[in-house]
Motif scaffolding. Structure first.
Motif, PDB file in Angstrom:
ATOM      1  N   LEU A  80     -19.145   1.728  -2.600  1.00 47.65           N
ATOM      2  CA  LEU A  80     -18.172   2.586  -1.916  1.00 47.65           C
ATOM      3  C   LEU A  80     -16.861   1.862  -1.615  1.00 47.65           C
ATOM      4  O   LEU A  80     -15.818   2.508  -1.490  1.00 47.65           O
ATOM      5  CB  LEU A  80     -18.773   3.140  -0.624  1.00 47.65           C
ATOM      6  CG  LEU A  80     -19.832   4.219  -0.811  1.00 47.65           C
ATOM      7  CD1 LEU A  80     -20.452   4.588   0.533  1.00 47.65           C
ATOM      8  CD2 LEU A  80     -19.246   5.448  -1.480  1.00 47.65           C
ATOM      9  N   VAL A  81     -16.886   0.550  -1.508  1.00 49.84           N
ATOM     10  CA  VAL A  81     -15.662  -0.207  -1.218  1.00 49.84           C
ATOM     11  C   VAL A  81     -14.938  -0.609  -2.508  1.00 49.84           C
ATOM     12  O   VAL A  81     -13.712  -0.495  -2.597  1.00 49.84           O
ATOM     13  CB  VAL A  81     -15.985  -1.453  -0.361  1.00 49.84           C
ATOM     14  CG1 VAL A  81     -14.803  -2.380  -0.262  1.00 49.84           C
ATOM     15  CG2 VAL A  81     -16.453  -1.030   1.026  1.00 49.84           C
ATOM     16  N   VAL A  82     -15.678  -1.062  -3.508  1.00 54.10           N
ATOM     17  CA  VAL A  82     -15.058  -1.591  -4.724  1.00 54.10           C
ATOM     18  C   VAL A  82     -14.548  -0.476  -5.639  1.00 54.10           C
ATOM     19  O   VAL A  82     -13.506  -0.629  -6.278  1.00 54.10           O
ATOM     20  CB  VAL A  82     -16.046  -2.521  -5.457  1.00 54.10           C
ATOM     21  CG1 VAL A  82     -15.523  -2.947  -6.807  1.00 54.10           C
ATOM     22  CG2 VAL A  82     -16.356  -3.730  -4.607  1.00 54.10           C
ATOM     23  N   THR A  83     -15.238   0.655  -5.694  1.00 51.74           N
ATOM     24  CA  THR A  83     -14.841   1.737  -6.600  1.00 51.74           C
ATOM     25  C   THR A  83     -13.431   2.250  -6.335  1.00 51.74           C
ATOM     26  O   THR A  83     -12.645   2.372  -7.287  1.00 51.74           O
ATOM     27  CB  THR A  83     -15.868   2.882  -6.549  1.00 51.74           C
ATOM     28  OG1 THR A  83     -17.150   2.369  -6.895  1.00 51.74           O
ATOM     29  CG2 THR A  83     -15.500   4.002  -7.508  1.00 51.74           C
ATOM     30  N   PRO A  84     -13.039   2.587  -5.095  1.00 51.30           N
ATOM     31  CA  PRO A  84     -11.664   3.079  -4.924  1.00 51.30           C
ATOM     32  C   PRO A  84     -10.602   2.015  -5.220  1.00 51.30           C
ATOM     33  O   PRO A  84      -9.500   2.351  -5.653  1.00 51.30           O
ATOM     34  CB  PRO A  84     -11.614   3.532  -3.468  1.00 51.30           C
ATOM     35  CG  PRO A  84     -12.715   2.830  -2.793  1.00 51.30           C
ATOM     36  CD  PRO A  84     -13.774   2.618  -3.836  1.00 51.30           C
ATOM     37  N   ILE A  85     -10.935   0.748  -5.025  1.00 55.86           N
ATOM     38  CA  ILE A  85      -9.980  -0.312  -5.353  1.00 55.86           C
ATOM     39  C   ILE A  85      -9.783  -0.360  -6.872  1.00 55.86           C
ATOM     40  O   ILE A  85      -8.653  -0.451  -7.366  1.00 55.86           O
ATOM     41  CB  ILE A  85     -10.456  -1.670  -4.803  1.00 55.86           C
ATOM     42  CG1 ILE A  85     -10.498  -1.635  -3.276  1.00 55.86           C
ATOM     43  CG2 ILE A  85      -9.552  -2.800  -5.280  1.00 55.86           C
ATOM     44  CD1 ILE A  85     -11.191  -2.821  -2.648  1.00 55.86           C
ATOM     45  N   GLY A  86     -10.877  -0.296  -7.609  1.00 54.73           N
ATOM     46  CA  GLY A  86     -10.780  -0.279  -9.072  1.00 54.73           C
ATOM     47  C   GLY A  86     -10.046   0.940  -9.590  1.00 54.73           C
ATOM     48  O   GLY A  86      -9.215   0.838 -10.501  1.00 54.73           O
ATOM     49  N   ILE A  87     -10.326   2.099  -9.007  1.00 51.91           N
ATOM     50  CA  ILE A  87      -9.636   3.318  -9.414  1.00 51.91           C
ATOM     51  C   ILE A  87      -8.151   3.212  -9.107  1.00 51.91           C
ATOM     52  O   ILE A  87      -7.303   3.584  -9.928  1.00 51.91           O
ATOM     53  CB  ILE A  87     -10.264   4.550  -8.725  1.00 51.91           C
ATOM     54  CG1 ILE A  87     -11.631   4.853  -9.322  1.00 51.91           C
ATOM     55  CG2 ILE A  87      -9.351   5.765  -8.840  1.00 51.91           C
ATOM     56  CD1 ILE A  87     -12.410   5.922  -8.597  1.00 51.91           C
ATOM     57  N   GLY A  88      -7.815   2.695  -7.929  1.00 56.22           N
ATOM     58  CA  GLY A  88      -6.406   2.554  -7.560  1.00 56.22           C
ATOM     59  C   GLY A  88      -5.655   1.616  -8.490  1.00 56.22           C
ATOM     60  O   GLY A  88      -4.535   1.910  -8.911  1.00 56.22           O
ATOM     61  N   LEU A  89      -6.268   0.469  -8.816  1.00 54.31           N
ATOM     62  CA  LEU A  89      -5.623  -0.466  -9.736  1.00 54.31           C
ATOM     63  C   LEU A  89      -5.439   0.146 -11.119  1.00 54.31           C
ATOM     64  O   LEU A  89      -4.358   0.043 -11.718  1.00 54.31           O
ATOM     65  CB  LEU A  89      -6.438  -1.752  -9.840  1.00 54.31           C
ATOM     66  CG  LEU A  89      -6.284  -2.761  -8.725  1.00 54.31           C
ATOM     67  CD1 LEU A  89      -7.290  -3.892  -8.897  1.00 54.31           C
ATOM     68  CD2 LEU A  89      -4.881  -3.309  -8.697  1.00 54.31           C
ATOM     69  N   ALA A  90      -6.485   0.777 -11.638  1.00 52.23           N
ATOM     70  CA  ALA A  90      -6.397   1.365 -12.974  1.00 52.23           C
ATOM     71  C   ALA A  90      -5.384   2.511 -13.007  1.00 52.23           C
ATOM     72  O   ALA A  90      -4.602   2.623 -13.953  1.00 52.23           O
ATOM     73  CB  ALA A  90      -7.775   1.861 -13.413  1.00 52.23           C
ATOM     74  N   ALA A  91      -5.386   3.346 -11.989  1.00 53.37           N
ATOM     75  CA  ALA A  91      -4.449   4.482 -11.952  1.00 53.37           C
ATOM     76  C   ALA A  91      -3.011   4.002 -11.830  1.00 53.37           C
ATOM     77  O   ALA A  91      -2.118   4.511 -12.511  1.00 53.37           O
ATOM     78  CB  ALA A  91      -4.807   5.414 -10.795  1.00 53.37           C
ATOM     79  N   ASN A  92      -2.767   3.030 -10.967  1.00 57.16           N
ATOM     80  CA  ASN A  92      -1.414   2.517 -10.798  1.00 57.16           C
ATOM     81  C   ASN A  92      -0.936   1.796 -12.056  1.00 57.16           C
ATOM     82  O   ASN A  92       0.221   1.932 -12.455  1.00 57.16           O
ATOM     83  CB  ASN A  92      -1.340   1.590  -9.585  1.00 57.16           C
ATOM     84  CG  ASN A  92       0.074   1.385  -9.123  1.00 57.16           C
ATOM     85  OD1 ASN A  92       0.908   2.271  -9.216  1.00 57.16           O
ATOM     86  ND2 ASN A  92       0.347   0.205  -8.607  1.00 57.16           N
ATOM     87  N   GLY A  93      -1.807   1.054 -12.700  1.00 59.92           N
ATOM     88  CA  GLY A  93      -1.454   0.397 -13.953  1.00 59.92           C
ATOM     89  C   GLY A  93      -1.133   1.402 -15.047  1.00 59.92           C
ATOM     90  O   GLY A  93      -0.195   1.212 -15.828  1.00 59.92           O
ATOM     91  N   ALA A  94      -1.906   2.491 -15.106  1.00 58.01           N
ATOM     92  CA  ALA A  94      -1.640   3.526 -16.101  1.00 58.01           C
ATOM     93  C   ALA A  94      -0.301   4.207 -15.843  1.00 58.01           C
ATOM     94  O   ALA A  94       0.444   4.498 -16.782  1.00 58.01           O
ATOM     95  CB  ALA A  94      -2.770   4.553 -16.096  1.00 58.01           C
TER      96      ALA A  94
END
Length: 160
Positions: free
Chosen positions: A35-49
């Protein structure tokens, strides 16, 4: 006389001392990590995209490495959550539901309210709001959720 071989008294198979019986702590820890790592990964991937889209449109190749490293970092964090299914399948499934399936279905059900919901998220920049909205709008939240749930189910099936 029995036809099957009976092991000697007190014998246990090799590696039995490494088995754990308490799955409750494993489930709680795995769920919290997911629950903690998933939104961080999504945020990084979305912002990078989103940054990648901008440097492609505007031709600013100098920003390419920053956006690429954000996408790779986000992908590695999501990979970590998917491999977490080997430790706690429940944690990966819950992370997929909370951060993927539920937001994805909410966007498809109420597309007009999605932007307002993303805008109300605290402590995020305007670019991050736009990146998360694009992540939802393009269906990547639903895809990410399905993949995480699939890895949790596969790990559960493998254990049996």
């Amino acid at each position: 006389m029995s036809s099957s071989y009976q092991p000697p008294p007190g014998w246990s198979p090799p590696g039995a001392q490494f088995r754990t019986r308490g799955n409750g702590v494993r489930t709680v820890v795995g769920t919290l990590i997911g629950l903690v790592v998933t939104p961080i990964g999504i945020g990084l991937a979305a912002n990078g995209a989103l940054d990648t889209r901008e440097w492609v449109i505007f031709g600013d190749a100098g920003a390419r490495w920053g956006s690429t490293s954000q996408m790779v970092g986000g992908a590695l964090l999501l990979f970590l959550v998917a491999t977490l299914a080997g430790y706690s399948p429940f944690g990966t499934v819950i992370a997929g539901l909370v951060w993927g399936i539920i937001p994805g279905i909410a966007h498809f059900t109420f597309p007009d309210d999605t932007w307002r919901f993303v805008e109300d998220l605290p402590r995020l920049s305007g670019e991050m709001h736009q990146a998360l909205h694009a992540w939802l709008m393009n269906g990547f939240a639903l895809i990410t959720g399905m993949l995480l749930i699939g890895s949790g189910i596969a790990a559960t099936m493998r254990r049996r």
